[in-house]
Structures are given as structure tokens and as C-alpha cells.
Write a protein that holds these residues in place. Sequence first.
Motif, PDB file in Angstrom:
ATOM      1  N   ALA A 158      -1.280  -9.507 -53.572  1.00  0.00           N
ATOM      2  CA  ALA A 158      -0.285 -10.401 -54.162  1.00  0.00           C
ATOM      3  C   ALA A 158      -0.819 -11.830 -54.188  1.00  0.00           C
ATOM      4  CB  ALA A 158       1.018 -10.340 -53.380  1.00  0.00           C
ATOM      5  N   THR A 159      -0.562 -12.532 -55.294  1.00  0.00           N
ATOM      6  CA  THR A 159      -0.984 -13.933 -55.407  1.00  0.00           C
ATOM      7  C   THR A 159       0.200 -14.855 -55.658  1.00  0.00           C
ATOM      8  OG1 THR A 159      -1.493 -13.641 -57.763  1.00  0.00           O
ATOM      9  CG2 THR A 159      -3.314 -13.334 -56.202  1.00  0.00           C
ATOM     10  N   ALA A 160       1.402 -14.338 -55.441  1.00  0.00           N
ATOM     11  CA  ALA A 160       2.628 -15.127 -55.554  1.00  0.00           C
ATOM     12  C   ALA A 160       3.680 -14.458 -54.679  1.00  0.00           C
ATOM     13  CB  ALA A 160       3.117 -15.195 -57.000  1.00  0.00           C
ATOM     14  N   THR A 161       4.692 -15.205 -54.301  1.00  0.00           N
ATOM     15  CA  THR A 161       5.794 -14.628 -53.539  1.00  0.00           C
ATOM     16  C   THR A 161       6.980 -14.455 -54.470  1.00  0.00           C
ATOM     17  OG1 THR A 161       5.044 -15.614 -51.473  1.00  0.00           O
ATOM     18  CG2 THR A 161       7.361 -14.984 -51.596  1.00  0.00           C
ATOM     19  N   VAL A 162       7.385 -13.195 -54.663  1.00  0.00           N
ATOM     20  CA  VAL A 162       8.524 -12.865 -55.506  1.00  0.00           C
ATOM     21  C   VAL A 162       9.314 -11.773 -54.796  1.00  0.00           C
ATOM     22  CG1 VAL A 162       9.282 -12.001 -57.746  1.00  0.00           C
ATOM     23  CG2 VAL A 162       7.241 -13.422 -57.607  1.00  0.00           C
ATOM     24  N   SER A 163      10.551 -12.047 -54.471  1.00  0.00           N
ATOM     25  CA  SER A 163      11.373 -11.062 -53.780  1.00  0.00           C
ATOM     26  C   SER A 163      11.439  -9.764 -54.580  1.00  0.00           C
ATOM     27  CB  SER A 163      12.782 -11.612 -53.586  1.00  0.00           C
ATOM     28  OG  SER A 163      13.586 -10.660 -52.939  1.00  0.00           O
ATOM     29  N   GLY A 164      11.112  -8.649 -53.921  1.00  0.00           N
ATOM     30  CA  GLY A 164      11.160  -7.353 -54.576  1.00  0.00           C
ATOM     31  C   GLY A 164      10.016  -7.087 -55.529  1.00  0.00           C
ATOM     32  N   GLY A 165       8.961  -7.873 -55.478  1.00  0.00           N
ATOM     33  CA  GLY A 165       7.837  -7.702 -56.384  1.00  0.00           C
ATOM     34  C   GLY A 165       7.096  -6.392 -56.165  1.00  0.00           C
ATOM     35  N   THR A 166       6.801  -5.706 -57.254  1.00  0.00           N
ATOM     36  CA  THR A 166       6.006  -4.475 -57.202  1.00  0.00           C
ATOM     37  C   THR A 166       5.136  -4.364 -58.441  1.00  0.00           C
ATOM     38  OG1 THR A 166       7.649  -3.096 -58.330  1.00  0.00           O
ATOM     39  CG2 THR A 166       7.795  -3.200 -55.915  1.00  0.00           C
ATOM     40  N   VAL A 167       4.105  -3.539 -58.317  1.00  0.00           N
ATOM     41  CA  VAL A 167       3.229  -3.195 -59.440  1.00  0.00           C
ATOM     42  C   VAL A 167       3.194  -1.679 -59.535  1.00  0.00           C
ATOM     43  CG1 VAL A 167       0.869  -3.260 -60.336  1.00  0.00           C
ATOM     44  CG2 VAL A 167       1.789  -5.243 -59.134  1.00  0.00           C
ATOM     45  N   THR A 168       3.372  -1.164 -60.742  1.00  0.00           N
ATOM     46  CA  THR A 168       3.263   0.276 -60.970  1.00  0.00           C
ATOM     47  C   THR A 168       2.078   0.533 -61.881  1.00  0.00           C
ATOM     48  OG1 THR A 168       5.661   0.538 -60.770  1.00  0.00           O
ATOM     49  CG2 THR A 168       4.445   2.350 -61.795  1.00  0.00           C
ATOM     50  N   PRO A 169       1.016   1.157 -61.344  1.00  0.00           N
ATOM     51  CA  PRO A 169      -0.120   1.524 -62.180  1.00  0.00           C
ATOM     52  C   PRO A 169       0.229   2.795 -62.957  1.00  0.00           C
ATOM     53  CG  PRO A 169      -0.570   2.050 -59.885  1.00  0.00           C
ATOM     54  CD  PRO A 169       0.773   1.423 -59.932  1.00  0.00           C
ATOM     55  N   LYS A 170      -0.200   2.854 -64.217  1.00  0.00           N
ATOM     56  CA  LYS A 170       0.166   3.980 -65.074  1.00  0.00           C
ATOM     57  C   LYS A 170      -1.021   4.475 -65.890  1.00  0.00           C
ATOM     58  CE  LYS A 170       4.869   2.264 -65.694  1.00  0.00           C
ATOM     59  NZ  LYS A 170       5.884   1.872 -66.691  1.00  0.00           N
ATOM     60  N   LYS A 171      -1.076   5.785 -66.059  1.00  0.00           N
ATOM     61  CA  LYS A 171      -1.988   6.396 -67.025  1.00  0.00           C
ATOM     62  C   LYS A 171      -1.182   6.464 -68.309  1.00  0.00           C
ATOM     63  CE  LYS A 171      -4.263  10.809 -68.056  1.00  0.00           C
ATOM     64  NZ  LYS A 171      -4.528  12.153 -67.494  1.00  0.00           N
ATOM     65  N   GLY A 172      -1.467   5.559 -69.227  1.00  0.00           N
ATOM     66  CA  GLY A 172      -0.621   5.433 -70.420  1.00  0.00           C
ATOM     67  C   GLY A 172       0.747   4.944 -70.008  1.00  0.00           C
ATOM     68  N   THR A 173       1.744   5.822 -70.055  1.00  0.00           N
ATOM     69  CA  THR A 173       3.113   5.450 -69.646  1.00  0.00           C
ATOM     70  C   THR A 173       3.569   6.225 -68.413  1.00  0.00           C
ATOM     71  OG1 THR A 173       4.051   7.086 -71.163  1.00  0.00           O
ATOM     72  CG2 THR A 173       3.793   4.835 -72.003  1.00  0.00           C
ATOM     73  N   THR A 174       2.688   7.060 -67.840  1.00  0.00           N
ATOM     74  CA  THR A 174       3.039   7.877 -66.674  1.00  0.00           C
ATOM     75  C   THR A 174       2.579   7.193 -65.391  1.00  0.00           C
ATOM     76  OG1 THR A 174       2.785   9.888 -67.996  1.00  0.00           O
ATOM     77  CG2 THR A 174       2.776  10.148 -65.600  1.00  0.00           C
ATOM     78  N   ALA A 175       3.507   6.961 -64.468  1.00  0.00           N
ATOM     79  CA  ALA A 175       3.169   6.321 -63.200  1.00  0.00           C
ATOM     80  C   ALA A 175       2.149   7.146 -62.424  1.00  0.00           C
ATOM     81  CB  ALA A 175       4.421   6.116 -62.365  1.00  0.00           C
ATOM     82  N   MET A 176       1.152   6.464 -61.854  1.00  0.00           N
ATOM     83  CA  MET A 176       0.140   7.135 -61.036  1.00  0.00           C
ATOM     84  C   MET A 176       0.640   7.388 -59.622  1.00  0.00           C
ATOM     85  SD  MET A 176      -3.244   5.015 -62.120  1.00  0.00           S
ATOM     86  CE  MET A 176      -4.383   5.771 -63.265  1.00  0.00           C
ATOM     87  N   CYS A 177       1.598   6.554 -59.178  1.00  0.00           N
ATOM     88  CA  CYS A 177       2.138   6.642 -57.837  1.00  0.00           C
ATOM     89  C   CYS A 177       3.430   5.836 -57.788  1.00  0.00           C
ATOM     90  CB  CYS A 177       1.133   6.092 -56.815  1.00  0.00           C
ATOM     91  SG  CYS A 177       0.709   4.343 -57.068  1.00  0.00           S
ATOM     92  N   THR A 178       4.049   5.825 -56.635  1.00  0.00           N
ATOM     93  CA  THR A 178       5.218   4.990 -56.422  1.00  0.00           C
ATOM     94  C   THR A 178       4.794   3.522 -56.559  1.00  0.00           C
ATOM     95  OG1 THR A 178       6.080   6.638 -54.897  1.00  0.00           O
ATOM     96  CG2 THR A 178       7.018   4.435 -54.725  1.00  0.00           C
ATOM     97  N   ALA A 179       5.697   2.670 -57.011  1.00  0.00           N
ATOM     98  CA  ALA A 179       5.400   1.239 -57.161  1.00  0.00           C
ATOM     99  C   ALA A 179       4.819   0.679 -55.859  1.00  0.00           C
ATOM    100  CB  ALA A 179       6.655   0.482 -57.554  1.00  0.00           C
ATOM    101  N   ILE A 180       3.822  -0.179 -56.004  1.00  0.00           N
ATOM    102  CA  ILE A 180       3.125  -0.775 -54.857  1.00  0.00           C
ATOM    103  C   ILE A 180       3.638  -2.190 -54.640  1.00  0.00           C
ATOM    104  CG2 ILE A 180       0.862  -1.403 -53.916  1.00  0.00           C
ATOM    105  CD1 ILE A 180      -0.336   0.695 -55.903  1.00  0.00           C
ATOM    106  N   ALA A 181       3.952  -2.526 -53.399  1.00  0.00           N
ATOM    107  CA  ALA A 181       4.502  -3.845 -53.070  1.00  0.00           C
ATOM    108  C   ALA A 181       3.575  -4.965 -53.512  1.00  0.00           C
ATOM    109  CB  ALA A 181       4.766  -3.948 -51.570  1.00  0.00           C
ATOM    110  N   CYS A 182       4.194  -6.010 -54.067  1.00  0.00           N
ATOM    111  CA  CYS A 182       3.465  -7.207 -54.509  1.00  0.00           C
ATOM    112  C   CYS A 182       4.437  -8.384 -54.369  1.00  0.00           C
ATOM    113  CB  CYS A 182       3.001  -7.033 -55.954  1.00  0.00           C
ATOM    114  SG  CYS A 182       1.988  -8.390 -56.582  1.00  0.00           S
ATOM    115  N   ALA A 183       5.030  -8.526 -53.169  1.00  0.00           N
ATOM    116  CA  ALA A 183       6.126  -9.468 -52.984  1.00  0.00           C
ATOM    117  C   ALA A 183       5.764 -10.711 -52.189  1.00  0.00           C
ATOM    118  CB  ALA A 183       7.302  -8.755 -52.303  1.00  0.00           C
ATOM    119  N   ALA A 184       4.781 -10.619 -51.303  1.00  0.00           N
ATOM    120  CA  ALA A 184       4.450 -11.749 -50.437  1.00  0.00           C
ATOM    121  C   ALA A 184       3.035 -12.234 -50.720  1.00  0.00           C
ATOM    122  CB  ALA A 184       4.579 -11.343 -48.975  1.00  0.00           C
ATOM    123  N   ASP A 185       2.906 -13.513 -51.053  1.00  0.00           N
ATOM    124  CA  ASP A 185       1.604 -14.099 -51.354  1.00  0.00           C
ATOM    125  C   ASP A 185       0.595 -13.752 -50.265  1.00  0.00           C
ATOM    126  OD1 ASP A 185      -0.356 -15.606 -52.592  1.00  0.00           O
ATOM    127  OD2 ASP A 185       0.345 -17.504 -51.774  1.00  0.00           O
TER     128      ASP A 185
END
Length: 133
Positions: free
Chosen positions: A63-90
Motif C-alpha cells: 500500500a502507498t496510501a491510507t484508505v479505510s477499507g482499501g483492497t486490490v482484486t487481481p483478475k484474469k480478465g474479469t475473473t478474480a484470482m483470489c479474495t481481495a487483498i488488503a491495501c488500506a494502510a500506507d
Amino acid sequence: MSENNRAILNDMNPTAEKVKLGDMAVYAPVIFRKAITAAANSTALAAFTAPFAMRIVDIIVEATATVSGGTVTPKKGTTAMCTAIACAADKAVTHMSAGAVVAALELAAGDVVNLSTANAGDRGIVTFIGVRL
């Protein structure tokens, strides 16, 4: 890389044969990094296009910013590769840890990997670690 090409690399000179250069090219991990520097919550951000068949074995979000509830979902096309990964605390670093989708983690040459975020302000650097198939 074909078995024939691997053999050619291994045998092209005595040093290559000694270190098995062709084997290293085939079995070395591959790493892709993508920075999220703009909103990716309404339109996915292309991370990379697979140059060859591969399997993603880990995804790391820095994470490079602090955003409450921030997550990243990596996808193959439009299909999620896994559960959203936390990206909330810098400066927090989080690995893919749940909900792995085997079919989405295996890529064919030309497959596009995208990133989607939960919020417009989510920012981070995403690292994909994979192996050739």
C-alpha cells in the motif's frame, strides 16, 4: 520454451552446458510489478499480458496510501484470482492469502491480468510472482 530450445541453450557452449542455461530460463520464476497510481475502482487497470503460459504462485500488495477499507482484486480478465487483498494502510505489505481460484491463477500466453480496487483512492504496488508452465 520448447524442450529443443532448452537443449540448444544448454549445449551452446561449455559454460552454458555447465550451468544448464536452458534449464534456468525454463524454471526461473517470473515477476511482474504494476503501480496503481490512479483510480481503478470503476475501470480495471491492466497489470500485464502473459508472454507465455504460466501459473501465478503469489501476489503481493504494498500500500502507498491510507484508505479505510482499501483492497486490490487481481483478475484474469474479469475473473478474480483470489479474495481481495488488503491495501488500506500506507506502507503495509499483504500477500494473497485466501480464496485462490486455480483456473484464474493459470494463464495462457496472451491472457490479460487486471487490477480492481475497492475505492477510488486506493494506491499501491502489486507484485505477481509466477512460474512457467
